[in-house]
Every structure is written in structure tokens, then in C-alpha cells.
Design an enzyme around this catalytic site. Sequence first.
Site, PDB file in Angstrom:
ATOM      1  N   LEU A   1       0.838  -1.199   0.000  1.00 45.79           N
ATOM      2  CA  LEU A   1       0.000   0.000   0.000  1.00 45.79           C
ATOM      3  C   LEU A   1       0.872   1.247   0.000  1.00 45.79           C
ATOM      4  O   LEU A   1       1.800   1.340  -0.778  1.00 45.79           O
ATOM      5  CB  LEU A   1      -1.029  -0.036   1.140  1.00 45.79           C
ATOM      6  N   LEU A   2       0.590   2.216   0.856  1.00 43.87           N
ATOM      7  CA  LEU A   2       1.266   3.511   0.788  1.00 43.87           C
ATOM      8  C   LEU A   2       2.595   3.468   1.535  1.00 43.87           C
ATOM      9  O   LEU A   2       2.647   3.227   2.735  1.00 43.87           O
ATOM     10  CB  LEU A   2       0.355   4.595   1.371  1.00 43.87           C
ATOM     11  N   HIS A   3       3.667   3.721   0.800  1.00 50.75           N
ATOM     12  CA  HIS A   3       5.019   3.735   1.370  1.00 50.75           C
ATOM     13  C   HIS A   3       5.834   4.774   0.602  1.00 50.75           C
ATOM     14  O   HIS A   3       5.317   5.446  -0.299  1.00 50.75           O
ATOM     15  CB  HIS A   3       5.654   2.336   1.303  1.00 50.75           C
ATOM     16  N   GLY A   4       7.089   4.917   0.951  1.00 48.75           N
ATOM     17  CA  GLY A   4       7.922   5.976   0.382  1.00 48.75           C
ATOM     18  C   GLY A   4       8.009   6.001  -1.124  1.00 48.75           C
ATOM     19  O   GLY A   4       7.989   7.060  -1.737  1.00 48.75           O
TER      20      GLY A   4
END
Length: 166
Positions: free
Chosen positions: A15-18
Site C-alpha cells: 500500500l502507501l510507502h515511500g
Amino acid sequence: MTTPNIVWTRIDERLLHGQIRITWGKHSGANLILVANDDAADGPNAAFMQAGMKASAGGEYAVRFFSIQKTIDVISKASPQQKIFVLCNNPTDVARLVEGGVPITHCNVGNMHYHEGKRQINKTVSVDDKDINAFERMVAKGVTCTIQNTPDQKPINVLELATSAV
């Protein structure tokens, strides 16, 4: 009701990461990241998951966490100024969105890790029959599905790769 301004749709198991913020967010021109995931929206660890993902967004993007059904129900109410990056962690959820009327035309596949029962078709993508079925359902609705880990890589058709790897 307006057509939502969906600028990118990506499958990434994490999902949402760097990498999403730094690479794909900038590439897509998004100003809102919509994490469409039942567990991240309403699951028992949702608050923990959301805190980590909000931190990964670095304050550069508005971030929303909606279940698949809520996304289907409300995305048509999005403001035209919202440039929406839809982020899911599996192809079945994206297929559900498409079948629910969310106007997705392209699905970028990033990371789908190897797990028991899956076969690796690319360095970063492993699939099983359920995943292939979901991609087939999307393609049948006119969605282009390509593997592309970073914007500088050449997109590869998921189904062509998956069916040639059988």
C-alpha cells in the site's frame, strides 16, 4: 455527479510507502492518495496501518482510507480539483472497483509478493489463479493492466506475462 479525476491506479501489496510518495505520486501528478482497502479503512489494525501510511505520505498529499464499497459509493462525488491516485493491494479489489463503476482505465502493477500457491511472473510480481481471474475481469471491462515498478521501466502486459509463464 461528476467523473472523478483518477490520475493513477496502482496495485502494491505494501500500500502507501515511500516509493509511492516519491516516485509514483510525483509521476502521476496526484494531490490525493486514496487507499481503497477494507482492512486499512475498517479493519482491527486500521488506526495503526493508517498512521504509518500517513507518515509515508510526508504531508505532500491528502490521504483517504476507504473500503472498496465506500470507494464505489462516493468517488463520483470527488471534486474536479482532486487528482486521485487509487491504491489497492491486490487485483481483486481493483476488479471490484471497476465492476462497481469506478472509471479506471489503467492499472499499474507494482509489488505482489510471492506467497504459497503463487507463481512468480516478474521480479516483483507473483500471481495465482484468483489474481489472473481479477486481471481478466478488468481487461474485459477495458482496463489496461501493466507491470511497471518505476516510471522509467517499460510497461509489461500482466496477462501476456502471466499466461506465458504457465
